[in-house]
Enzyme design. Sequence first.
Site, PDB file in Angstrom:
ATOM      1  N   GLU A   1      43.852  29.297  47.381  1.00 49.92           N
ATOM      2  CA  GLU A   1      44.462  30.205  47.547  1.00 49.92           C
ATOM      3  C   GLU A   1      44.640  31.114  48.684  1.00 49.92           C
ATOM      4  O   GLU A   1      43.760  30.231  49.432  1.00 49.92           O
ATOM      5  CB  GLU A   1      45.147  30.958  46.734  1.00 49.92           C
ATOM      6  CG  GLU A   1      44.014  31.534  46.154  1.00 49.92           C
ATOM      7  CD  GLU A   1      44.765  32.841  44.924  1.00 49.92           C
ATOM      8  OE1 GLU A   1      46.348  32.866  44.845  1.00 49.92           O
ATOM      9  OE2 GLU A   1      44.424  33.370  44.768  1.00 49.92           O
TER      10      GLU A   1
ATOM     11  N   HIS B   1      32.930  54.858  33.494  1.00 49.30           N
ATOM     12  CA  HIS B   1      32.659  53.222  33.790  1.00 49.30           C
ATOM     13  C   HIS B   1      33.484  53.038  32.405  1.00 49.30           C
ATOM     14  O   HIS B   1      34.588  51.825  32.053  1.00 49.30           O
ATOM     15  CB  HIS B   1      31.767  52.282  33.786  1.00 49.30           C
ATOM     16  CG  HIS B   1      31.872  52.395  35.418  1.00 49.30           C
ATOM     17  ND1 HIS B   1      30.879  53.766  35.889  1.00 49.30           N
ATOM     18  CD2 HIS B   1      31.400  51.784  36.464  1.00 49.30           C
ATOM     19  CE1 HIS B   1      30.885  53.516  37.216  1.00 49.30           C
ATOM     20  NE2 HIS B   1      31.132  52.476  37.481  1.00 49.30           N
TER      21      HIS B   1
ATOM     22  N   LEU C   1      45.403  32.716  41.341  1.00 49.45           N
ATOM     23  CA  LEU C   1      46.283  33.451  40.535  1.00 49.45           C
ATOM     24  C   LEU C   1      47.536  32.208  39.981  1.00 49.45           C
ATOM     25  O   LEU C   1      47.324  31.653  40.914  1.00 49.45           O
ATOM     26  CB  LEU C   1      47.160  35.023  41.226  1.00 49.45           C
ATOM     27  CG  LEU C   1      47.887  35.308  41.135  1.00 49.45           C
ATOM     28  CD1 LEU C   1      47.493  36.060  39.890  1.00 49.45           C
ATOM     29  CD2 LEU C   1      48.996  35.873  41.509  1.00 49.45           C
TER      30      LEU C   1
ATOM     31  N   LYS D   1      46.047  39.680  37.672  1.00 50.35           N
ATOM     32  CA  LYS D   1      46.231  39.800  38.261  1.00 50.35           C
ATOM     33  C   LYS D   1      46.203  41.385  38.884  1.00 50.35           C
ATOM     34  O   LYS D   1      47.077  42.196  38.439  1.00 50.35           O
ATOM     35  CB  LYS D   1      47.934  39.586  38.891  1.00 50.35           C
ATOM     36  CG  LYS D   1      49.005  39.555  39.553  1.00 50.35           C
ATOM     37  CD  LYS D   1      50.303  39.419  39.500  1.00 50.35           C
ATOM     38  CE  LYS D   1      51.429  40.136  41.501  1.00 50.35           C
ATOM     39  NZ  LYS D   1      50.727  39.427  41.862  1.00 50.35           N
TER      40      LYS D   1
ATOM     41  N   ARG E   1      35.065  61.308  35.392  1.00 50.32           N
ATOM     42  CA  ARG E   1      34.897  59.488  35.542  1.00 50.32           C
ATOM     43  C   ARG E   1      34.202  59.026  35.079  1.00 50.32           C
ATOM     44  O   ARG E   1      32.633  59.299  35.429  1.00 50.32           O
ATOM     45  CB  ARG E   1      35.199  59.676  36.783  1.00 50.32           C
ATOM     46  CG  ARG E   1      34.401  58.350  37.929  1.00 50.32           C
ATOM     47  CD  ARG E   1      34.107  58.743  39.146  1.00 50.32           C
ATOM     48  NE  ARG E   1      33.899  56.958  39.712  1.00 50.32           N
ATOM     49  CZ  ARG E   1      32.701  56.100  39.717  1.00 50.32           C
ATOM     50  NH1 ARG E   1      31.666  56.968  39.582  1.00 50.32           N
ATOM     51  NH2 ARG E   1      32.816  54.953  40.328  1.00 50.32           N
TER      52      ARG E   1
ATOM     53  N   TYR F   1      49.454  44.408  38.058  1.00 53.75           N
ATOM     54  CA  TYR F   1      50.517  44.615  38.603  1.00 53.75           C
ATOM     55  C   TYR F   1      51.400  43.234  38.003  1.00 53.75           C
ATOM     56  O   TYR F   1      50.941  42.620  38.214  1.00 53.75           O
ATOM     57  CB  TYR F   1      50.364  45.549  39.538  1.00 53.75           C
ATOM     58  CG  TYR F   1      50.221  44.419  40.964  1.00 53.75           C
ATOM     59  CD1 TYR F   1      48.405  43.917  40.921  1.00 53.75           C
ATOM     60  CD2 TYR F   1      51.042  43.807  41.746  1.00 53.75           C
ATOM     61  CE1 TYR F   1      48.688  42.868  41.870  1.00 53.75           C
ATOM     62  CE2 TYR F   1      50.435  42.745  42.784  1.00 53.75           C
ATOM     63  CZ  TYR F   1      49.420  42.487  42.901  1.00 53.75           C
ATOM     64  OH  TYR F   1      48.938  41.599  43.530  1.00 53.75           O
TER      65      TYR F   1
ATOM     66  N   ARG G   1      53.002  36.559  32.372  1.00 57.54           N
ATOM     67  CA  ARG G   1      51.210  36.520  32.577  1.00 57.54           C
ATOM     68  C   ARG G   1      50.997  38.219  32.865  1.00 57.54           C
ATOM     69  O   ARG G   1      49.729  38.304  32.784  1.00 57.54           O
ATOM     70  CB  ARG G   1      51.302  36.331  35.129  1.00 57.54           C
ATOM     71  CG  ARG G   1      50.154  36.546  35.536  1.00 57.54           C
ATOM     72  CD  ARG G   1      50.560  35.992  36.843  1.00 57.54           C
ATOM     73  NE  ARG G   1      51.068  36.920  38.040  1.00 57.54           N
ATOM     74  CZ  ARG G   1      52.273  36.244  38.489  1.00 57.54           C
ATOM     75  NH1 ARG G   1      51.762  34.800  39.459  1.00 57.54           N
ATOM     76  NH2 ARG G   1      52.892  36.988  39.246  1.00 57.54           N
TER      77      ARG G   1
END
Length: 285
Positions: free
Chosen positions: A182, A102, A206, A149, A100, A32, A51
Site C-alpha cells: 500500500e 508492558h 490496512l 489500524k 510503565r 484509531y 473496522r
Amino acid sequence: MSIVFLNGSYMPMSEAKISPLDRGFLFGDGIYEVIPSYQGNLLGFGPHIDRMNDGFKGIGLNVDWSHQQWKILCEDLASKNGNSNLGIYLQVSRGADTKRYHAFPENVEPTVFGFTFKIPEPPIADKAIAKGYKVSTAEDLRWQRCHIKSTALLGNVLHFQQGYEQGHDETLLFNANNELTEASSCNAFIVKDGTLITPPLDNQLLPGITRYMLLDILRKDGTIPVEERAITKQEVLDADEVWISSSTKEVGAVIQVDGSPVGDGKVGNVWLAAQRLFSAHKFNY
Ligand code: PLP
C-alpha cells in the site's frame, strides 16, 4: 477553537489533558479511526466502526460502545465544530496505568478521545482540476500487523517522510518480494488495459474503507473490471494509471512514480469514470 471529546466530556482542545502514563503515549497502544463528514453527513460510518471494533479485538482491548453511541459522538463532534468538511478522528488507547509495564493493566479504563480536523473538498470527476499525485517508492519496513489500524504509526511516519523529503505526496511500499502492499497512509491500485488491480487484503495492508467502497461500487456497476491480486513493482512502473485512496483524499490519481510519468503523465480516463461512480454512490455506505 475546536471542541474535542475526552473520556465522556466535551471541551476546548486546549483543556484536553491526558496522563503521560497513558499507554497510547508510552507504547502507541491504541486503535484509531478517521471518518469523513461532509456537512454533517458521515461517509462509510458503519464499515469504519466495524473496522475499529476489529482493531479492538485484534489487540485485546475491551470497548463495548454500540454503533449508536459512536454515531452520537461523531455527529456531536461534527456539529460542535461547524459541520463543514471534517475528518472525525476517534482514538481509544488501553488507558493510563500507574506504572510503565508492558503487560496489559487490569482495571484500567480505556482513554477515549475524539477531535475533528478540516479536510479538503472531495475530488470531482473533472480531469482539468483533479490533483495529480507524485509518489516515491520504498521497501515496506513496517511491522507484520498492518491490517490493524494502530496508533503506533512510526513505521508509516518514516515512510511518509521518505516521499515528503523528495517533494512527493506519498510513498508506495513494496514487500521483500517486490510486490506492492500500500502507501504510507493510503491504499494503492494500478490500472492495466482497463482493469483496476489492487493487492488482496492480508496482514501487509490496512483494509481501507475507501478501498472497500470503491471496489464494491465498481463491482456493482460492472463497467470497470476489478482484480485483487499481487502486483509487482515492474507492473506499477508499466501501469496505465496508478491510484491511491484514503478517507480524506478519496481516490486520487498518481501521475509520477519516482519522477517518471505514469502512462502519459496525466490523470487517466479510468480514474475519471471511477470517480464519477464513486461520487454518485459513496453516501450509500
Ligand atoms: N493504508 C494506511 C496505512 C492508512 O493509514 C490509511 C488511512 O489512514 C489507508 C490505507 C486508507 O484507509 P481509509 O480508506 O479507511 O481511510
